[in-house]
Motif scaffolding. Structure first.
Motif, PDB file in Angstrom:
ATOM      1  N   UNK A  69     -10.121  14.198  -3.695  1.00  0.00           N
ATOM      2  CA  UNK A  69      -9.070  13.525  -4.029  1.00  0.00           C
ATOM      3  C   UNK A  69      -7.900  14.225  -4.345  1.00  0.00           C
ATOM      4  N   UNK A  70      -8.013  15.502  -4.826  1.00  0.00           N
ATOM      5  CA  UNK A  70      -6.983  16.565  -5.363  1.00  0.00           C
ATOM      6  C   UNK A  70      -6.909  17.906  -4.483  1.00  0.00           C
ATOM      7  N   UNK A  71      -5.684  18.370  -4.564  1.00  0.00           N
ATOM      8  CA  UNK A  71      -5.441  19.729  -4.048  1.00  0.00           C
ATOM      9  C   UNK A  71      -5.909  20.854  -4.847  1.00  0.00           C
ATOM     10  N   UNK A  72      -7.283  20.965  -5.261  1.00  0.00           N
ATOM     11  CA  UNK A  72      -7.558  21.840  -6.430  1.00  0.00           C
ATOM     12  C   UNK A  72      -8.085  23.202  -5.663  1.00  0.00           C
ATOM     13  N   UNK A  73      -8.264  24.231  -6.467  1.00  0.00           N
ATOM     14  CA  UNK A  73      -8.387  25.409  -5.961  1.00  0.00           C
ATOM     15  C   UNK A  73      -9.809  26.026  -6.139  1.00  0.00           C
ATOM     16  N   UNK A  74     -10.676  24.840  -6.711  1.00  0.00           N
ATOM     17  CA  UNK A  74     -12.069  25.350  -6.748  1.00  0.00           C
ATOM     18  C   UNK A  74     -12.925  24.085  -7.263  1.00  0.00           C
ATOM     19  N   UNK A  75     -14.056  24.192  -6.889  1.00  0.00           N
ATOM     20  CA  UNK A  75     -15.107  22.974  -7.370  1.00  0.00           C
ATOM     21  C   UNK A  75     -16.183  23.683  -8.254  1.00  0.00           C
ATOM     22  N   UNK A  76     -16.763  22.756  -9.206  1.00  0.00           N
ATOM     23  CA  UNK A  76     -17.562  23.219 -10.175  1.00  0.00           C
ATOM     24  C   UNK A  76     -18.710  22.270  -9.805  1.00  0.00           C
ATOM     25  N   UNK A  77     -20.230  22.996  -9.856  1.00  0.00           N
ATOM     26  CA  UNK A  77     -21.245  22.115  -9.545  1.00  0.00           C
ATOM     27  C   UNK A  77     -21.412  21.107 -10.680  1.00  0.00           C
ATOM     28  N   UNK A  78     -21.774  20.028 -10.191  1.00  0.00           N
ATOM     29  CA  UNK A  78     -22.128  18.958 -11.098  1.00  0.00           C
ATOM     30  C   UNK A  78     -23.406  19.124 -11.706  1.00  0.00           C
ATOM     31  N   UNK A  79     -23.317  19.445 -12.956  1.00  0.00           N
ATOM     32  CA  UNK A  79     -24.638  19.526 -13.786  1.00  0.00           C
ATOM     33  C   UNK A  79     -24.347  19.559 -15.317  1.00  0.00           C
ATOM     34  N   UNK A  80     -25.214  19.884 -16.083  1.00  0.00           N
ATOM     35  CA  UNK A  80     -25.076  19.837 -17.634  1.00  0.00           C
ATOM     36  C   UNK A  80     -25.456  21.139 -18.275  1.00  0.00           C
ATOM     37  N   UNK A 131     -30.577  24.223  -5.485  1.00  0.00           N
ATOM     38  CA  UNK A 131     -30.452  23.531  -4.131  1.00  0.00           C
ATOM     39  C   UNK A 131     -29.177  22.590  -4.020  1.00  0.00           C
ATOM     40  N   UNK A 132     -28.802  22.140  -5.273  1.00  0.00           N
ATOM     41  CA  UNK A 132     -27.476  21.478  -5.233  1.00  0.00           C
ATOM     42  C   UNK A 132     -26.139  22.417  -4.738  1.00  0.00           C
ATOM     43  N   UNK A 133     -26.401  23.641  -5.437  1.00  0.00           N
ATOM     44  CA  UNK A 133     -25.150  24.680  -5.082  1.00  0.00           C
ATOM     45  C   UNK A 133     -25.331  24.964  -3.542  1.00  0.00           C
ATOM     46  N   UNK A 134     -26.671  25.367  -3.137  1.00  0.00           N
ATOM     47  CA  UNK A 134     -26.309  25.850  -1.698  1.00  0.00           C
ATOM     48  C   UNK A 134     -26.086  24.647  -0.787  1.00  0.00           C
ATOM     49  N   UNK A 135     -26.323  23.728  -1.116  1.00  0.00           N
ATOM     50  CA  UNK A 135     -26.218  22.354  -0.095  1.00  0.00           C
ATOM     51  C   UNK A 135     -24.444  22.126  -0.349  1.00  0.00           C
ATOM     52  N   UNK A 136     -23.736  22.239  -1.652  1.00  0.00           N
ATOM     53  CA  UNK A 136     -22.711  21.957  -1.859  1.00  0.00           C
ATOM     54  C   UNK A 136     -21.570  23.268  -1.010  1.00  0.00           C
ATOM     55  N   UNK A 137     -22.074  24.352  -1.325  1.00  0.00           N
ATOM     56  CA  UNK A 137     -21.647  25.336  -0.296  1.00  0.00           C
ATOM     57  C   UNK A 137     -21.245  25.199   1.149  1.00  0.00           C
ATOM     58  N   UNK A 138     -22.186  24.348   1.649  1.00  0.00           N
ATOM     59  CA  UNK A 138     -22.158  24.183   2.967  1.00  0.00           C
ATOM     60  C   UNK A 138     -21.096  23.044   3.182  1.00  0.00           C
TER      61      UNK A 138
END
Length: 347
Positions: A69-80, A131-138
């Protein structure tokens, strides 16, 4: 899963964190993948919060929502941050309109042995995060770097004792006064778990790490220096040493000690590469305390996003001018609120 990741195309965030010159200020937003997004709200109607955290596919999908949606410069893994107490054997529920609830909190030091399993294999118990981090990197295809994170020891301890959020942290601070030795022991045990957790995230593909000491402001200077700062320092030192021992390249580390302005100078002498500051301090004051050898992140008031676009533009301009365009990452001074209009706030 294949760990040969796509080449990073936008490394602004990494360069800024490392103090390398950038052609513009990078920007991301704390809690950017979450409640304020209508697509996330629809997602939550179908999925339980912690079911999303525990499913690599679902967590990855939510992580990517703001990037699409946005032109951001980083993603942060969804967790808690509370996946750690869960891994230690505590029940954690996400209650609508209330937030996280731990039905069986620690009430006395003896509960540590009966309620917690501190000797855990983090990579096994929290493998879904990795696993979520690895998947998201790809899935990011190198568009922006991916941030991993953890709660800090004192913040986690507070949730584990209070049984949820608190306006006073009176139960937790009672522990600090009545059971100081047991409190230090618990904080040290949590520190070891957090170090292993963050190292595992880097091995899985995280390109930056943020440590959230969200409850720092409940501590006075003396208590912060005894019950928070030493453990924050152990984490930065321990993660970097462990990665070095494993011959895994280190990644920039960010610390966010909310409301702990008295700690900015001390943290600037730690091994954290970035200090994130809340909105209750002037940028120039934060820079004066931190010096020029560390990157700063922050610190727009999240409520500023209720303003109109022109006012937001003006406030952001003033913020950037005050921090300076180098060794700086633009962000909010805390997490984005759920009723913010996503239609223009991050344009």
């Amino acid at each position: 899963m294949d760990n040969r990741f796509p080449v990073l195309k936008n490394d602004l965030m990494v360069r800024a964190a490392n103090g390398v010159k950038t052609e513009r200020v990078p920007v991301w937003v704390m809690r950017q993948a979450g409640r304020y997004l209508p697509e996330f709200q629809l997602f939550r109607q179908k999925h339980n919060f912690f079911d999303i955290c525990r499913s690599p596919e679902l967590a990855s999908e939510v992580t990517l929502m703001p990037i699409r949606r946005f032109d951001l410069d980083a993603a942060i893994i969804f967790s808690d941050i509370l996946v750690i107490p869960q891994a230690l054997g505590m029940e954690v529920q996400m209650v609508g309109g209330v937030g996280p609830v731990l039905p069986t909190p620690l009430t006395k030091p003896e509960d540590i042995k009966t309620l917690l399993k501190l000797d855990i294999d983090v990579e096994k118990e929290l493998d879904y995060v990795m696993k979520a981090i690895t998947l998201t990197r790809h899935k990011l295809e190198g568009k922006v770097p991916l941030i991993g994170f953890s709660g800090a020891p004192f913040t986690l301890m507070a949730y584990m004792i209070e049984g949820g959020g608190s306006k006073t942290l009176a139960k937790t601070k009672k522990w600090l006064y009545q059971y100081p030795d047991e409190s230090l022991q618990l904080l040290d045990e949590l520190t070891h778990v957090i170090i292993a957790y963050l190292v595992a995230q880097v091995k899985a593909g995280a390109q930056l790490l943020q440590v959230f000491e969200s409850n720092a402001g409940f501590l006075g200077p003396k208590q912060f220096n005894e019950f928070s700062l030493p453990f924050l320092n152990k984490i930065s030192e321990g993660v970097k040493q462990a990665l070095n021992d494993l011959k895994v390249p280190t990644v920039p580390m960010i610390v966010f000690a909310k409301d702990a302005h008295m700690a900015i100078e001390s943290l600037s002498h730690s091994q954290y590469d970035v200090i994130s500051v809340d909105w209750a301090i002037e940028p120039s004051r934060a820079r004066s305390l931190a010096g020029n050898s560390v990157t700063l992140q922050g610190n727009l008031d999240p409520c500023a996003l209720y303003s109109d676009v022109k006012q937001i533009d003006l406030m952001v301009k003033e913020m950037v001018e005050s921090f300076g365009t180098q060794r700086y990452i633009a962000n909010l001074g805390h997490g984005i609120y759920p009723d913010v209009n996503p239609g223009y706030t991050l344009m």
